[in-house]
Design a protein around this motif. Structure first.
Motif, mmCIF file in Angstrom:
data_model
loop_
_atom_site.group_PDB
_atom_site.id
_atom_site.type_symbol
_atom_site.label_atom_id
_atom_site.label_comp_id
_atom_site.label_asym_id
_atom_site.label_seq_id
_atom_site.Cartn_x
_atom_site.Cartn_y
_atom_site.Cartn_z
ATOM 1 N N VAL A 84 0.819 -1.359 0.063
ATOM 2 C CA VAL A 84 -0.104 -0.090 -0.232
ATOM 3 C C VAL A 84 0.953 1.208 -0.119
ATOM 4 C CG1 VAL A 84 -1.828 1.119 1.450
ATOM 5 C CG2 VAL A 84 -1.842 -1.364 1.124
ATOM 6 N N MET A 85 1.953 1.292 0.989
ATOM 7 C CA MET A 85 2.594 2.277 0.941
ATOM 8 C C MET A 85 3.471 2.749 -0.364
ATOM 9 S SD MET A 85 6.089 3.228 3.269
ATOM 10 C CE MET A 85 7.088 2.127 2.085
ATOM 11 N N GLY A 86 3.779 1.572 -1.048
ATOM 12 C CA GLY A 86 4.393 1.786 -2.293
ATOM 13 C C GLY A 86 3.686 2.353 -3.506
ATOM 14 N N GLY A 87 2.208 2.520 -3.260
ATOM 15 C CA GLY A 87 1.316 3.065 -4.196
ATOM 16 C C GLY A 87 1.403 4.574 -3.774
ATOM 17 N N LEU A 88 2.043 5.030 -2.652
ATOM 18 C CA LEU A 88 2.078 6.438 -2.441
ATOM 19 C C LEU A 88 3.473 7.081 -2.451
ATOM 20 C CD1 LEU A 88 -0.305 7.161 0.595
ATOM 21 C CD2 LEU A 88 -0.754 7.921 -1.885
ATOM 22 N N TYR A 89 4.464 6.011 -2.033
ATOM 23 C CA TYR A 89 5.846 6.388 -1.915
ATOM 24 C C TYR A 89 6.762 5.377 -2.418
ATOM 25 C CZ TYR A 89 3.868 9.849 1.376
ATOM 26 O OH TYR A 89 2.989 10.906 2.032
ATOM 27 N N PRO A 90 6.591 5.083 -3.847
ATOM 28 C CA PRO A 90 7.208 4.099 -4.316
ATOM 29 C C PRO A 90 9.025 4.064 -4.067
ATOM 30 C CG PRO A 90 6.825 5.644 -6.055
ATOM 31 C CD PRO A 90 5.842 6.135 -4.609
ATOM 32 N N GLU A 91 9.517 5.272 -3.860
ATOM 33 C CA GLU A 91 11.040 5.390 -3.707
ATOM 34 C C GLU A 91 11.347 4.772 -2.297
ATOM 35 O OE1 GLU A 91 9.569 8.447 -6.592
ATOM 36 O OE2 GLU A 91 9.094 8.043 -4.649
ATOM 37 N N LEU A 92 10.488 5.174 -1.502
ATOM 38 C CA LEU A 92 11.116 4.604 -0.016
ATOM 39 C C LEU A 92 10.586 3.015 -0.017
ATOM 40 C CD1 LEU A 92 9.031 7.242 2.284
ATOM 41 C CD2 LEU A 92 11.497 6.899 2.043
ATOM 42 N N ALA A 93 9.651 2.750 -0.703
ATOM 43 C CA ALA A 93 9.292 1.138 -0.623
ATOM 44 C C ALA A 93 10.261 0.400 -1.487
ATOM 45 C CB ALA A 93 7.796 0.897 -1.052
ATOM 46 N N LEU A 94 10.713 0.954 -2.509
ATOM 47 C CA LEU A 94 11.615 0.325 -3.551
ATOM 48 C C LEU A 94 12.986 0.189 -2.701
ATOM 49 C CD1 LEU A 94 11.418 1.858 -7.114
ATOM 50 C CD2 LEU A 94 11.512 -0.487 -6.303
ATOM 51 N N ALA A 95 13.462 1.367 -1.747
ATOM 52 C CA ALA A 95 14.757 1.289 -1.087
ATOM 53 C C ALA A 95 14.462 0.176 0.001
ATOM 54 C CB ALA A 95 14.905 2.592 -0.653
ATOM 55 N N LEU A 96 13.432 -0.181 0.565
ATOM 56 C CA LEU A 96 13.444 -1.250 1.524
ATOM 57 C C LEU A 96 13.501 -2.523 0.876
ATOM 58 C CD1 LEU A 96 10.761 -1.288 4.682
ATOM 59 C CD2 LEU A 96 11.452 -3.144 3.149
ATOM 60 N N THR A 97 12.583 -2.522 -0.396
ATOM 61 C CA THR A 97 12.626 -4.054 -1.065
ATOM 62 C C THR A 97 13.943 -4.464 -1.660
ATOM 63 O OG1 THR A 97 10.330 -3.400 -1.878
ATOM 64 C CG2 THR A 97 11.746 -5.119 -3.047
ATOM 65 N N ARG A 98 14.822 -3.244 -2.047
ATOM 66 C CA ARG A 98 16.004 -3.758 -2.715
ATOM 67 C C ARG A 98 17.175 -3.936 -1.429
ATOM 68 N NH1 ARG A 98 13.201 -4.292 -6.502
ATOM 69 N NH2 ARG A 98 13.165 -2.929 -8.426
ATOM 70 N N ALA A 99 16.953 -3.391 -0.377
ATOM 71 C CA ALA A 99 18.005 -3.730 0.540
ATOM 72 C C ALA A 99 17.539 -5.385 0.978
ATOM 73 C CB ALA A 99 17.533 -2.835 1.965
ATOM 74 N N ALA A 100 16.391 -5.600 1.140
ATOM 75 C CA ALA A 100 16.370 -6.848 1.686
ATOM 76 C C ALA A 100 16.388 -8.063 0.521
ATOM 77 C CB ALA A 100 14.441 -6.990 1.883
ATOM 78 N N GLN A 101 16.128 -7.640 -0.911
ATOM 79 C CA GLN A 101 16.686 -8.466 -1.725
ATOM 80 C C GLN A 101 18.129 -8.576 -1.907
ATOM 81 O OE1 GLN A 101 14.674 -6.398 -5.020
ATOM 82 N NE2 GLN A 101 13.350 -8.062 -5.560
ATOM 83 N N ALA A 102 18.792 -7.593 -1.431
ATOM 84 C CA ALA A 102 20.318 -7.828 -1.359
ATOM 85 C C ALA A 102 20.865 -8.532 -0.152
ATOM 86 C CB ALA A 102 21.031 -6.322 -1.489
ATOM 87 N N GLY A 103 19.924 -8.967 0.882
ATOM 88 C CA GLY A 103 20.406 -9.523 2.224
ATOM 89 C C GLY A 103 20.567 -8.413 2.875
ATOM 90 N N ASP A 104 20.630 -7.442 2.886
ATOM 91 C CA ASP A 104 20.893 -6.492 3.805
ATOM 92 C C ASP A 104 19.844 -6.131 4.848
ATOM 93 O OD1 ASP A 104 21.880 -4.150 5.349
ATOM 94 O OD2 ASP A 104 22.673 -3.128 3.643
#
Length: 297
Positions: free
Chosen positions: A209-229
């Motif tokens: 849901v948050m990604g629908g309003l703040y995609p940059e914030l949600a992407l940063a969290l997603t990419r960190a998790a995908q990288a294992g960070d």
């Protein structure tokens, strides 16, 4: 498809209809941010309040505004005939995938739900995500039922409710489901406060849901998790704790997201279908304070 960040925008509307310009601007912003997919007509998109014709229009507008980013369209409805009509319209519009929740008025049985997914999966030509959202459908999937449905043609993802916040418990929950479904079916986490934990526990997607309003914030969290960070992913989630508290205190994410959209000019008031209302009074003031504190403009 069905991996990474799937951002779910609101469908701004009033009793006269969909606010098309506001909706397409929301979708275009997600495309510009390069989210992995755009999920329209989910719970955040108020799908249950729209007619078949309105939903067909939303699907068309979504694909036209998505600049090539895959669009996942929600097709859930009370009757299977309407689900099939929604699916056909979404495919005609160019949807990359479909999202199906077992919507009901009368209580559904496991066989009812399996037959629904079996009928739909054999009638479509694009991938299908199973929408497991007992908070709105009041149907609770067992992992065994998920396993049966995941074997059906075109089923490629399961959107699960929030996992436990303890990472080891979350890993165990994801592992139990993973053991029962094919390797080509992804597991996606919903419930934004649990997103970091879910992704770190093995979920391949975040339906946000948050990604629908703040995609940059949600992407940063997603990419960190995908990288294992794990540290960065959890830190980013923890920084949004005041937002997650709003979800908890005001009955979920929809009213909070819609109120934020109104306060930040992303949608004009009213933007929810009656009888739903955005937050007012002290609750609205609290949302405004969180927007200021977290710089969510």
């Amino acid at each position: 498809m069905f991996t990474g960040l799937s951002a779910f925008p609101l469908t701004p509307m009033n009793e006269q209809g969909i606010k098309e310009q506001e909706f397409t601007q929301l979708v275009a912003r997600l495309a510009q941010a390069q989210v992995d997919s755009i999920g329209v007509l989910g719970s955040t998109g108020s799908y249950a309040y729209l007619s078949v014709e309105e939903r067909a229009r939303v699907a068309k507008l979504s694909v036209e505004s998505a600049a090539g980013v895959p669009v996942v369209v929600g097709i859930g409805a009370l009757r299977t005939r309407d689900v099939l009509a929604n699916a056909e319209h979404a495919q005609q519009a160019g949807a990359g995938g479909l999202l199906l929740a077992p919507v009901s008025y009368q209580k559904l049985t496991d066989d009812d739900v399996f037959n629904l997914f079996s009928t739909v999966s054999r009638a479509i030509s694009v991938p299908l995500c199973v929408y497991d959202n007992p908070g709105t459908t009041h149907f609770t999937f067992s992992d065994e039922l998920h396993g049966r449905i995941a074997e059906l043609p075109q089923v490629r993802s399961i959107k699960i409710p929030p996992v436990p916040y303890n990472l080891e418990d979350a890993k165990a929950r994801v592992a139990r489901l993973r053991a029962l479904i094919p390797n080509d079916v992804t597991i996606g986490i919903s419930g934004d406060p649990a997103a970091a934990t879910g992704l770190l526990a093995g979920c391949e997607a975040w339906y946000s849901v948050m990604g629908g309003l703040y995609p940059e914030l949600a992407l940063a969290l997603t990419r960190a998790a995908q990288a294992g960070d794990a540290e960065q992913a959890q830190t980013r989630s923890d920084a949004l704790a005041p937002l997650w508290a709003l979800y908890h205190d005001y009955g979920g994410s929809l009213r909070v997201a819609a109120t934020i959209a109104e306060l930040t000019g992303r949608a004009s008031a009213p933007c929810l279908p009656q009888p739903l209302n955005t937050l007012q009074g002290e609750a609205r003031q609290r949302v405004a304070a969180v927007i200021e504190a977290l710089d969510l403009h």
